[in-house]
Write a protein that holds these residues in place. Sequence first.
Motif, PDB file in Angstrom:
ATOM      1  N   ASN A 273       0.702  -0.729  -0.339  1.00  0.00           N
ATOM      2  CA  ASN A 273       0.205   0.666  -0.052  1.00  0.00           C
ATOM      3  C   ASN A 273       0.992   1.259  -0.117  1.00  0.00           C
ATOM      4  O   ASN A 273       1.769   1.689  -1.102  1.00  0.00           O
ATOM      5  N   GLN A 274       0.692   2.639   1.289  1.00  0.00           N
ATOM      6  CA  GLN A 274       1.417   3.187   0.631  1.00  0.00           C
ATOM      7  C   GLN A 274       3.023   3.041   1.723  1.00  0.00           C
ATOM      8  O   GLN A 274       4.466   3.999   1.746  1.00  0.00           O
ATOM      9  N   LYS A 275       3.554   1.586   2.204  1.00  0.00           N
ATOM     10  CA  LYS A 275       5.017   1.600   2.686  1.00  0.00           C
ATOM     11  C   LYS A 275       5.374   0.252   1.555  1.00  0.00           C
ATOM     12  O   LYS A 275       4.678  -0.549   0.704  1.00  0.00           O
ATOM     13  N   SER A 276       6.856   1.013   1.351  1.00  0.00           N
ATOM     14  CA  SER A 276       7.267   0.209   0.100  1.00  0.00           C
ATOM     15  C   SER A 276       8.650   0.544   0.623  1.00  0.00           C
ATOM     16  O   SER A 276       9.225   1.026   1.513  1.00  0.00           O
ATOM     17  N   GLY A 277      10.104  -0.106   0.495  1.00  0.00           N
ATOM     18  CA  GLY A 277      11.290  -0.864   0.591  1.00  0.00           C
ATOM     19  C   GLY A 277      12.484  -1.065   0.133  1.00  0.00           C
ATOM     20  O   GLY A 277      12.253  -2.279  -0.445  1.00  0.00           O
ATOM     21  N   VAL A 278      13.838  -0.859  -0.288  1.00  0.00           N
ATOM     22  CA  VAL A 278      14.682  -1.813  -0.900  1.00  0.00           C
ATOM     23  C   VAL A 278      15.267  -1.634   0.071  1.00  0.00           C
ATOM     24  O   VAL A 278      16.576  -0.464   1.217  1.00  0.00           O
ATOM     25  N   PHE A 279      16.198  -3.193   0.500  1.00  0.00           N
ATOM     26  CA  PHE A 279      17.020  -2.963   1.580  1.00  0.00           C
ATOM     27  C   PHE A 279      18.372  -3.975   0.337  1.00  0.00           C
ATOM     28  O   PHE A 279      17.903  -4.572  -0.197  1.00  0.00           O
ATOM     29  N   ALA A 280      19.545  -3.597   0.394  1.00  0.00           N
ATOM     30  CA  ALA A 280      20.890  -4.196   0.172  1.00  0.00           C
ATOM     31  C   ALA A 280      20.807  -4.958   0.916  1.00  0.00           C
ATOM     32  O   ALA A 280      21.459  -5.146   2.464  1.00  0.00           O
ATOM     33  N   VAL A 281      21.230  -6.291   0.196  1.00  0.00           N
ATOM     34  CA  VAL A 281      21.552  -7.136   1.351  1.00  0.00           C
ATOM     35  C   VAL A 281      22.938  -7.131   1.900  1.00  0.00           C
ATOM     36  O   VAL A 281      23.083  -7.757   3.617  1.00  0.00           O
ATOM     37  N   LYS A 282      24.084  -6.669   1.442  1.00  0.00           N
ATOM     38  CA  LYS A 282      24.982  -6.441   2.088  1.00  0.00           C
ATOM     39  C   LYS A 282      24.234  -5.386   3.553  1.00  0.00           C
ATOM     40  O   LYS A 282      25.750  -5.094   4.347  1.00  0.00           O
ATOM     41  N   ASP A 283      23.314  -4.949   3.345  1.00  0.00           N
ATOM     42  CA  ASP A 283      23.381  -3.594   4.539  1.00  0.00           C
ATOM     43  C   ASP A 283      22.786  -4.268   6.152  1.00  0.00           C
ATOM     44  O   ASP A 283      22.583  -3.877   6.813  1.00  0.00           O
ATOM     45  N   ILE A 284      22.379  -5.485   5.472  1.00  0.00           N
ATOM     46  CA  ILE A 284      21.132  -5.843   6.675  1.00  0.00           C
ATOM     47  C   ILE A 284      22.054  -6.839   7.475  1.00  0.00           C
ATOM     48  O   ILE A 284      23.010  -7.249   7.217  1.00  0.00           O
ATOM     49  N   GLN A 285      21.473  -6.437   8.898  1.00  0.00           N
ATOM     50  CA  GLN A 285      22.548  -6.345   9.976  1.00  0.00           C
ATOM     51  C   GLN A 285      22.120  -7.930  10.320  1.00  0.00           C
ATOM     52  O   GLN A 285      22.725  -8.911  10.660  1.00  0.00           O
ATOM     53  N   ARG A 286      20.171  -8.047  10.160  1.00  0.00           N
ATOM     54  CA  ARG A 286      19.901  -9.462  10.671  1.00  0.00           C
ATOM     55  C   ARG A 286      18.720  -9.313  10.515  1.00  0.00           C
ATOM     56  O   ARG A 286      17.207  -8.206   9.241  1.00  0.00           O
ATOM     57  N   ILE A 287      17.588 -10.878  10.075  1.00  0.00           N
ATOM     58  CA  ILE A 287      16.300 -10.728   9.038  1.00  0.00           C
ATOM     59  C   ILE A 287      15.951 -11.910  10.633  1.00  0.00           C
ATOM     60  O   ILE A 287      16.285 -13.191  11.012  1.00  0.00           O
ATOM     61  N   THR A 288      14.798 -11.035  11.151  1.00  0.00           N
ATOM     62  CA  THR A 288      13.955 -12.051  11.949  1.00  0.00           C
ATOM     63  C   THR A 288      12.518 -12.674  11.215  1.00  0.00           C
ATOM     64  O   THR A 288      11.271 -11.948  10.889  1.00  0.00           O
ATOM     65  N   LEU A 289      11.744 -13.955  11.291  1.00  0.00           N
ATOM     66  CA  LEU A 289      11.264 -14.638  10.842  1.00  0.00           C
ATOM     67  C   LEU A 289       9.950 -14.828  12.348  1.00  0.00           C
ATOM     68  O   LEU A 289      10.382 -14.589  13.237  1.00  0.00           O
ATOM     69  N   ILE A 290       8.841 -13.810  11.702  1.00  0.00           N
ATOM     70  CA  ILE A 290       7.197 -14.148  12.370  1.00  0.00           C
ATOM     71  C   ILE A 290       6.387 -14.650  12.206  1.00  0.00           C
ATOM     72  O   ILE A 290       5.915 -14.890  11.109  1.00  0.00           O
ATOM     73  N   ARG A 291       6.674 -15.699  12.829  1.00  0.00           N
ATOM     74  CA  ARG A 291       5.597 -17.267  12.619  1.00  0.00           C
ATOM     75  C   ARG A 291       4.713 -17.204  13.297  1.00  0.00           C
ATOM     76  O   ARG A 291       4.069 -16.040  14.496  1.00  0.00           O
ATOM     77  N   ASP A 292       3.423 -17.815  13.027  1.00  0.00           N
ATOM     78  CA  ASP A 292       1.731 -17.521  13.907  1.00  0.00           C
ATOM     79  C   ASP A 292       1.865 -19.233  14.929  1.00  0.00           C
ATOM     80  O   ASP A 292       2.869 -20.077  15.130  1.00  0.00           O
ATOM     81  N   ASP A 293       1.032 -19.581  15.634  1.00  0.00           N
ATOM     82  CA  ASP A 293       1.737 -20.829  16.867  1.00  0.00           C
ATOM     83  C   ASP A 293       1.128 -22.084  15.611  1.00  0.00           C
ATOM     84  O   ASP A 293       2.149 -23.418  15.836  1.00  0.00           O
ATOM     85  N   SER A 294       1.123 -22.103  14.434  1.00  0.00           N
ATOM     86  CA  SER A 294       1.562 -23.421  13.372  1.00  0.00           C
ATOM     87  C   SER A 294       2.964 -22.698  12.769  1.00  0.00           C
ATOM     88  O   SER A 294       2.903 -23.566  11.827  1.00  0.00           O
ATOM     89  N   SER A 295       3.647 -22.487  12.995  1.00  0.00           N
ATOM     90  CA  SER A 295       4.764 -22.651  12.512  1.00  0.00           C
ATOM     91  C   SER A 295       5.025 -21.380  11.265  1.00  0.00           C
ATOM     92  O   SER A 295       6.379 -21.723  10.404  1.00  0.00           O
ATOM     93  N   LEU A 296       3.920 -20.873  11.120  1.00  0.00           N
ATOM     94  CA  LEU A 296       3.443 -20.348   9.771  1.00  0.00           C
ATOM     95  C   LEU A 296       3.723 -19.408   9.193  1.00  0.00           C
ATOM     96  O   LEU A 296       4.022 -18.811  10.423  1.00  0.00           O
ATOM     97  N   LEU A 297       5.222 -18.800   8.165  1.00  0.00           N
ATOM     98  CA  LEU A 297       5.540 -17.418   8.586  1.00  0.00           C
ATOM     99  C   LEU A 297       4.281 -16.317   7.901  1.00  0.00           C
ATOM    100  O   LEU A 297       3.802 -16.814   6.952  1.00  0.00           O
TER     101      LEU A 297
END
Length: 224
Positions: free
Chosen positions: A159-183
Amino acid sequence: MAKTIRPTYPVEFSVGLLILIFVLSFFLSSQLFEVGWRELIEGTKTSAYVGMFLISSAVIIMVLVLWEEFLFPVKIKPGQDGVVFRNHRTKLKTQLLIYCIIPAIFIFVYFNFEIHIVRFIIWAALCTILPLGIKLMSGLKNYNDFLKLTDHTIEYKNNQKSGVFAVKDIQRITLIRDDSSLLHKFQVSTANGNEIIDLDEMELEAFLSSIDQFISSHYKNLLV
């Protein structure tokens, strides 16, 4: 070459289920018309059969719009260095086109048949509002949304949000899952802050497993 990750239902199953829904709605739709079963059986008001057929057809169209597995497979098309996940615009345009038949049917029936107005309004509201509210409006809202994952960048639009991240600038990625471990979401952390990419808001539910697999295999050194 596009890869199918959710095929349509088998033809035999689809046709059989649609016929069952059509037959049930055909008999139930008789209550919309000012006609009794005795008159229908005796053949004194056979014109009501045409109206029942049209109403049942509208119900089938509603089902096709709501239950996408009947007509629309989900595919992803890998690029040279990654993949783009988005709701297919051709699918939405097709849904809108066939949806327009529903109000047209009810308008035609209203002006050409003797109807029970209260019941007719209830059926018309259900058949027109449900697909519009559940599928089409949200599809239009997220028409331009996408998630692009490559070995060099993560890019998204929601929608109104957007972004571009260079992988070399990313410090970490955190996956957020539900109770059934689905991302359902994941957080990208850089030196400038954290950004949560909500896959549910982008209507990418059909791609969750594929997104999870890509992130886990291509960004495993960044995962928390």
